[in-house]
Scaffold this motif. Sequence first.
Motif, PDB file in Angstrom:
ATOM      1  N   LYS A  22       0.222  -1.183   0.096  1.00  9.75           N
ATOM      2  CA  LYS A  22      -0.343   0.404  -0.202  1.00  9.75           C
ATOM      3  C   LYS A  22       0.833   1.237  -0.256  1.00  9.75           C
ATOM      4  N   LEU A  23       1.748   1.069   0.783  1.00  6.23           N
ATOM      5  CA  LEU A  23       2.786   2.838   1.034  1.00  6.23           C
ATOM      6  C   LEU A  23       3.459   2.187  -0.513  1.00  6.23           C
ATOM      7  N   VAL A  24       4.402   1.488  -0.499  1.00  4.90           N
ATOM      8  CA  VAL A  24       5.185   1.141  -2.613  1.00  4.90           C
ATOM      9  C   VAL A  24       3.774   2.347  -3.588  1.00  4.90           C
ATOM     10  N   LYS A  25       2.570   1.945  -3.448  1.00  3.79           N
ATOM     11  CA  LYS A  25       1.470   2.513  -4.266  1.00  3.79           C
ATOM     12  C   LYS A  25       1.273   3.996  -4.299  1.00  3.79           C
ATOM     13  N   GLU A  26       1.368   3.921  -2.896  1.00  2.00           N
ATOM     14  CA  GLU A  26       0.923   5.288  -2.244  1.00  2.00           C
ATOM     15  C   GLU A  26       2.230   6.551  -2.642  1.00  2.00           C
ATOM     16  N   GLN A  27       3.395   6.225  -2.582  1.00  2.00           N
ATOM     17  CA  GLN A  27       4.161   6.792  -3.243  1.00  2.00           C
ATOM     18  C   GLN A  27       4.523   7.047  -4.859  1.00  2.00           C
ATOM     19  N   SER A  28       3.991   5.871  -5.433  1.00  4.49           N
ATOM     20  CA  SER A  28       4.108   6.245  -6.869  1.00  4.49           C
ATOM     21  C   SER A  28       3.051   6.400  -7.191  1.00  4.49           C
ATOM     22  N   LEU A  29       2.102   6.675  -6.846  1.00  3.56           N
ATOM     23  CA  LEU A  29       0.912   7.874  -7.117  1.00  3.56           C
ATOM     24  C   LEU A  29       1.769   9.189  -6.982  1.00  3.56           C
ATOM     25  N   LEU A  30       2.266   9.826  -6.022  1.00  3.75           N
ATOM     26  CA  LEU A  30       2.605  10.856  -5.221  1.00  3.75           C
ATOM     27  C   LEU A  30       3.742  11.308  -6.345  1.00  3.75           C
ATOM     28  N   ILE A  31       4.550  10.435  -6.527  1.00  6.18           N
ATOM     29  CA  ILE A  31       5.545  10.647  -7.689  1.00  6.18           C
ATOM     30  C   ILE A  31       4.831  10.795  -9.283  1.00  6.18           C
ATOM     31  N   LYS A  32       3.755   9.977  -9.268  1.00  4.90           N
ATOM     32  CA  LYS A  32       3.311  10.172 -11.065  1.00  4.90           C
ATOM     33  C   LYS A  32       2.429  11.883 -10.546  1.00  4.90           C
ATOM     34  N   MET A  33       2.009  12.299  -9.708  1.00  8.20           N
ATOM     35  CA  MET A  33       1.388  14.017  -9.878  1.00  8.20           C
ATOM     36  C   MET A  33       1.996  14.612  -9.491  1.00  8.20           C
TER      37      MET A  33
END
Length: 220
Positions: free
Chosen positions: A200-211
């Motif tokens: 879940k943390l990896v997914k959230e961090q990936s989303l933040l990087i994309k944003m």
Amino acid sequence: MGSYLIRGILIGLLFGMPVGAVGTMTVQRTLKYGVKAGLVTGFGSSAADCLYACIGAFGLTVISDFLLAYQTMIHIVGGTLVMVMGIRLFARKEDTSVQPGQVSSGIQMFLSSFVIGITNPAAILTFLFAFSYFGITDEGGLSGGIQLVAGVFFGTYIWWGLLSAVVSYIKKKTENRSFPYMNKVFGTILILFGIAVYLKLVKEQSLLIKMSMHGGFEQL
């Protein structure tokens, strides 16, 4: 004013029902050590929920802002703790009987579930949403806030009590027989919960990087 207590209990019941890592621990300990062990484990989780409900109910923004700002690190600590507990349980030798000296102390059971419960700062936001959904405002004052927090505690603990009682009943119906590979089964479940936290943390961090990248391209 009593409506704050009732609404708090309803919120506590809704929050307690999802069975995660603490639920797994409660079931395992109830099967292994008895209903008292399950109640102590649930008590730790209820105390953590009560603390977060208190932060939300009384608007302690300094504490909530700090916890939310460092929630990623706190989640990592929680996920690691769950995985360590799962690995230790998985590696523990199966035994058919429990001697009094082998049972973990109530303090250890309480603290382990409390720490796992407290490593979810996002619960503050969830409680705030629940308070808003149930139409809870600041008009209740200090008395209303106390009743609300007490209700949340009672609601969550009612759930843990019911869970422990049901598991204890099932254990008695099976004539207290020992379940083969129980440690490995529950240990594996805890390990999977720990892995889920990291994913879940990896997914959230990936989303933040994309944003952030998308925002940078727009500025260009």
